[in-house]
Design a protein around this motif. Structure first.
Motif, PDB file in Angstrom:
ATOM      1  N   ASN A 115      51.147  66.028  50.216  1.00 20.49           N
ATOM      2  CA  ASN A 115      52.233  65.484  51.126  1.00 20.49           C
ATOM      3  C   ASN A 115      52.521  64.838  51.092  1.00 20.49           C
ATOM      4  O   ASN A 115      53.515  64.573  51.904  1.00 20.49           O
ATOM      5  N   LEU A 122      54.382  68.500  59.929  1.00 16.80           N
ATOM      6  CA  LEU A 122      52.805  69.007  59.523  1.00 16.80           C
ATOM      7  C   LEU A 122      52.184  68.487  58.649  1.00 16.80           C
ATOM      8  O   LEU A 122      51.288  67.777  58.623  1.00 16.80           O
ATOM      9  N   VAL A 161      50.649  65.425  59.837  1.00 19.11           N
ATOM     10  CA  VAL A 161      49.289  65.557  60.759  1.00 19.11           C
ATOM     11  C   VAL A 161      48.539  66.402  60.106  1.00 19.11           C
ATOM     12  O   VAL A 161      47.106  65.811  60.060  1.00 19.11           O
ATOM     13  N   ASP A 162      48.865  66.816  58.758  1.00 11.70           N
ATOM     14  CA  ASP A 162      47.380  66.816  57.046  1.00 11.70           C
ATOM     15  C   ASP A 162      47.083  66.180  56.650  1.00 11.70           C
ATOM     16  O   ASP A 162      46.008  65.567  56.747  1.00 11.70           O
ATOM     17  N   TYR A 205      43.792  69.262  65.079  1.00 12.41           N
ATOM     18  CA  TYR A 205      44.416  70.525  64.786  1.00 12.41           C
ATOM     19  C   TYR A 205      44.871  70.846  65.875  1.00 12.41           C
ATOM     20  O   TYR A 205      45.654  72.040  65.915  1.00 12.41           O
ATOM     21  N   GLU A 210      48.912  70.321  64.787  1.00 15.35           N
ATOM     22  CA  GLU A 210      48.945  71.383  64.061  1.00 15.35           C
ATOM     23  C   GLU A 210      49.574  72.630  64.312  1.00 15.35           C
ATOM     24  O   GLU A 210      50.683  73.734  63.707  1.00 15.35           O
ATOM     25  N   SER A 211      48.717  73.311  64.979  1.00 11.77           N
ATOM     26  CA  SER A 211      48.531  75.111  66.127  1.00 11.77           C
ATOM     27  C   SER A 211      50.544  74.599  66.477  1.00 11.77           C
ATOM     28  O   SER A 211      50.741  75.447  66.644  1.00 11.77           O
ATOM     29  N   PHE A 239      46.085  79.503  58.488  1.00 14.31           N
ATOM     30  CA  PHE A 239      45.791  78.178  59.295  1.00 14.31           C
ATOM     31  C   PHE A 239      44.521  79.666  60.316  1.00 14.31           C
ATOM     32  O   PHE A 239      43.358  78.408  60.537  1.00 14.31           O
ATOM     33  N   PRO A 266      45.656  72.092  55.081  1.00  8.98           N
ATOM     34  CA  PRO A 266      46.819  70.799  54.896  1.00  8.98           C
ATOM     35  C   PRO A 266      46.432  70.551  53.061  1.00  8.98           C
ATOM     36  O   PRO A 266      47.201  70.291  52.837  1.00  8.98           O
ATOM     37  N   ASN A 282      49.429  74.299  52.513  1.00 10.25           N
ATOM     38  CA  ASN A 282      50.780  74.013  52.917  1.00 10.25           C
ATOM     39  C   ASN A 282      52.209  73.745  52.008  1.00 10.25           C
ATOM     40  O   ASN A 282      53.270  74.176  51.792  1.00 10.25           O
TER      41      ASN A 282
END
Length: 314
Positions: free
Chosen positions: A44, A68, A71-72, A110, A113-114, A253, A287, A290
């Motif tokens: 990431n 993303l 957040v991960d 979480y 991320e959604s 996910f 995470p 991705n």
């Protein structure tokens, strides 16, 4: 109603059990967990570095990917170090306030991320349905509004978590049969009427994951409708390939969540250690995977990663 023959007042310290029934294997679990953590951080951070340095990637799809990645990184940072401390040095104690913080932050990241995955589905929808106005519709102002909407929804839905948990006055035990502080895990060891807490937990799932999954499915239904109206098979394949990475991430996910919900609906009761391992997959696998998926399936990203290695030749 959770009744207790003997109860204890709200403890100042909770004990995290790790993976109940498999405590003797904690040191072995630490190996894949630490590898996942390292791969997640490196992957990431690499994604963020490439998007920052490569001006050609300053477009909506990659800016959403950068969100993303942030957040991960946040999600694994509030979960994995605590798990590794349990596995390596048996550091199972966690203060009540630290537990409240963790049970708020984990679902926050979480749910964020959604929400970002939903924004990415909207991005693909606009790219397929209205490609000529893609950059006009999804300009920086729209991206900022989507990011703020994701943040606002997260705060609104999850602010009650620490407030409700702090109101729990007595408990059956101070041992939480989890490797992290999960809201429902704490609720289930509380004494008294916990029906309102269970109802709230279900509402969080519906208002976040359920809402996002419904509109993601709707977006991709409309995308498929548009794609299969294209007469050229080659053009269809090219259009679908632009959605491939996002669909892979969505599948990874949401699969553990859907599996757990379906298991509860059909009345299948998993062994506690298996349930906890699956719950850990919520926060570990996406995470890590991705950046690997986007690095492998996205041409611009793949080319930029390869250029980072001196041995690569164009």
């Amino acid at each position: 109603m959770s009744s207790c023959n003997s109860s204890i007042p709200q403890p100042s310290i909770f004990i995290l059990a790790g993976i109940p029934g498999l405590q003797f294997s904690h040191v072995w679990f630490s190996v894949p967990f630490s590898l996942v953590f390292i791969v997640t951080v490196v992957g990431n951070v690499t994604i963020l570095y490439i998007i920052r340095e490569e001006k050609s990637l300053h477009e909506p799809m990659f800016l959403l990917l950068a969100m993303l990645s942030v957040v991960d990184l946040s999600l694994v940072s509030v979960t994995v170090p605590r798990m590794l401390a349990i596995f390596w040095i048996d550091a199972k104690e966690i203060s009540f306030n630290a537990c409240l913080t963790q049970m708020f932050l984990i679902p926050c990241f979480y749910v964020m991320e959604s929400g970002i995955l939903l924004a990415m589905a909207f991005d693909r929808f606009v790219a397929i349905w209205n490609p000529l106005r893609y950059t006009t519709i999804l300009d920086n102002n729209m991206l900022l509004r989507m990011a703020l909407a994701v943040l606002a929804r997260t705060v609104a839905v999850l602010t009650p978590v620490p407030i409700l948990a702090e109101r729990l006055e007595s408990f059956q035990t101070h041992v939480i049969a989890y490797s992290y502080c999960a809201y429902m895990a704490v609720v289930m060891i509380a004494c008294g009427d916990i029906s309102s807490h269970i109802f709230y937990g279900l509402m969080v799932i519906v208002a976040s994951v359920g809402f996002d999954l419904f509109f993601i499915s709707l977006s991709y239904g409309m995308i498929l409708h548009a794609v299969f109206r294209i007469p050229s098979w080659e053009a269809r394949g090219k259009a679908l390939s632009t959605c491939g990475s996002h669909l892979c991430i969505i599948a990874l996910f949401y699969s553990p969540v859907v599996f757990s919900v379906l298991a509860q609906i059909i009345g299948y009761h998993m062994a506690p250690h298996l349930q906890i391992i699956i719950d850990n997959l919520y926060f570990l696998v996406p995470p890590m995977v991705n950046p690997l998926i986007y690095g492998a399936r996205t041409k611009q990203m793949k080319e930029r990663v390869l250029r980072m290695f001196p041995c690569h030749k164009d």
